[in-house]
Design a protein around this motif. Structure first.
Motif, PDB file in Angstrom:
ATOM      1  N   VAL A   3     -23.270 145.743 -20.847  1.00 25.11           N
ATOM      2  CA  VAL A   3     -23.152 145.421 -19.687  1.00 25.11           C
ATOM      3  C   VAL A   3     -23.605 146.566 -18.804  1.00 25.11           C
ATOM      4  O   VAL A   3     -22.677 147.338 -19.845  1.00 25.11           O
ATOM      5  CB  VAL A   3     -21.983 144.804 -19.790  1.00 25.11           C
ATOM      6  N   THR A   4     -23.961 146.384 -17.531  1.00 31.02           N
ATOM      7  CA  THR A   4     -23.924 147.549 -17.129  1.00 31.02           C
ATOM      8  C   THR A   4     -22.901 146.705 -15.349  1.00 31.02           C
ATOM      9  O   THR A   4     -23.124 146.212 -15.007  1.00 31.02           O
ATOM     10  CB  THR A   4     -25.415 147.844 -16.125  1.00 31.02           C
ATOM     11  N   GLU A  12     -23.610 154.151 -12.226  1.00 32.09           N
ATOM     12  CA  GLU A  12     -23.438 152.984 -13.026  1.00 32.09           C
ATOM     13  C   GLU A  12     -22.707 153.234 -14.474  1.00 32.09           C
ATOM     14  O   GLU A  12     -23.017 154.662 -14.671  1.00 32.09           O
ATOM     15  CB  GLU A  12     -25.466 152.115 -13.466  1.00 32.09           C
ATOM     16  N   GLU A  17     -21.258 144.848 -24.515  1.00 32.83           N
ATOM     17  CA  GLU A  17     -20.718 143.771 -24.757  1.00 32.83           C
ATOM     18  C   GLU A  17     -19.405 143.183 -24.811  1.00 32.83           C
ATOM     19  O   GLU A  17     -18.004 142.972 -24.489  1.00 32.83           O
ATOM     20  CB  GLU A  17     -21.907 142.553 -24.979  1.00 32.83           C
ATOM     21  N   ASP A  30     -15.473 136.461 -15.410  1.00 30.89           N
ATOM     22  CA  ASP A  30     -16.805 136.057 -16.460  1.00 30.89           C
ATOM     23  C   ASP A  30     -17.582 137.318 -16.699  1.00 30.89           C
ATOM     24  O   ASP A  30     -17.923 137.891 -16.715  1.00 30.89           O
ATOM     25  CB  ASP A  30     -17.664 135.148 -15.845  1.00 30.89           C
ATOM     26  N   LYS A  32     -20.706 137.275 -18.002  1.00 32.72           N
ATOM     27  CA  LYS A  32     -22.424 137.676 -18.128  1.00 32.72           C
ATOM     28  C   LYS A  32     -22.675 138.356 -17.075  1.00 32.72           C
ATOM     29  O   LYS A  32     -23.159 139.192 -17.443  1.00 32.72           O
ATOM     30  CB  LYS A  32     -22.672 135.812 -17.812  1.00 32.72           C
ATOM     31  N   GLN A  33     -22.188 137.994 -15.371  1.00 37.37           N
ATOM     32  CA  GLN A  33     -22.389 138.562 -15.036  1.00 37.37           C
ATOM     33  C   GLN A  33     -20.961 138.419 -13.698  1.00 37.37           C
ATOM     34  O   GLN A  33     -20.275 137.376 -14.054  1.00 37.37           O
ATOM     35  CB  GLN A  33     -23.700 138.207 -13.749  1.00 37.37           C
ATOM     36  N   LEU A 114     -20.223 145.134  -9.410  1.00 35.56           N
ATOM     37  CA  LEU A 114     -20.882 143.674 -10.000  1.00 35.56           C
ATOM     38  C   LEU A 114     -21.933 144.381 -11.190  1.00 35.56           C
ATOM     39  O   LEU A 114     -21.562 145.730 -12.058  1.00 35.56           O
ATOM     40  CB  LEU A 114     -22.187 143.907  -9.239  1.00 35.56           C
ATOM     41  N   TRP A 115     -21.666 143.620 -12.345  1.00 36.98           N
ATOM     42  CA  TRP A 115     -21.805 143.336 -13.197  1.00 36.98           C
ATOM     43  C   TRP A 115     -23.146 142.765 -14.011  1.00 36.98           C
ATOM     44  O   TRP A 115     -22.590 141.485 -13.276  1.00 36.98           O
ATOM     45  CB  TRP A 115     -21.189 143.673 -14.776  1.00 36.98           C
ATOM     46  N   GLY A 116     -23.834 142.763 -14.871  1.00 41.16           N
ATOM     47  CA  GLY A 116     -24.481 141.787 -15.513  1.00 41.16           C
ATOM     48  C   GLY A 116     -25.091 142.138 -17.057  1.00 41.16           C
ATOM     49  O   GLY A 116     -24.891 143.743 -17.485  1.00 41.16           O
ATOM     50  N   VAL A 117     -25.488 141.587 -17.876  1.00 39.88           N
ATOM     51  CA  VAL A 117     -25.614 141.873 -19.102  1.00 39.88           C
ATOM     52  C   VAL A 117     -27.027 142.265 -19.379  1.00 39.88           C
ATOM     53  O   VAL A 117     -27.975 141.714 -19.016  1.00 39.88           O
ATOM     54  CB  VAL A 117     -25.321 140.618 -19.784  1.00 39.88           C
TER      55      VAL A 117
END
Length: 119
Positions: A3-4, A12, A17, A30, A32-33, A114-117
């Motif tokens: 996860v970034t 960053e 995860e 959440d 995932k993002q 912000l984040w996402g996988v």
């Protein structure tokens, strides 16, 4: 998977995860993002700091089941380590620290996180 976490307030932060999910669960976000808005950063900081304080007070050092199985597999009933390295666990506070610092910087500069996988 990784996860970034990103913010214009700092560099960053990459996290596995499984470790990010624990933090995101605490923040009711959440996996995932998503986003921690600038207005939510102060509350997120307080939540993480409270969790760190609670865990330090209890002196909990969580070890995953996979590591426990590995330790059992490599040690005999006499406790001999069969010349393997000593088990070293990473505390929640150590894992959360980079994100906590990002949240502090984002709060100071009124920025979102912000984040996402990443696959």
């Amino acid at each position: 998977m990784l996860v970034t976490f990103k913010s214009r307030a700092s560099a960053e932060v990459l996290m596995y995860e499984e470790h990010a999910n624990r933090i995101l669960d605490l923040l009711h976000k959440d996996h995932k993002q998503g986003v921690i808005t600038a207005g939510e950063t102060a509350a997120a900081i307080k939540i993480l700091e409270a969790e760190i304080s609670t865990l330090k007070a209890k002196e909990i050092h969580a070890t995953s089941e996979a590591i426990e199985r590995d330790v059992v597999a490599h040690h005999n009933e006499n406790g001999d380590d069969n010349e393997h390295e000593q088990l070293e666990t990473v505390s929640f506070s150590s894992r959360a620290y980079p994100l906590l610092e990002m949240l502090r910087a984002a709060n100071k500069e009124n920025r979102d996180v912000l984040w996402g996988v990443l696959p």
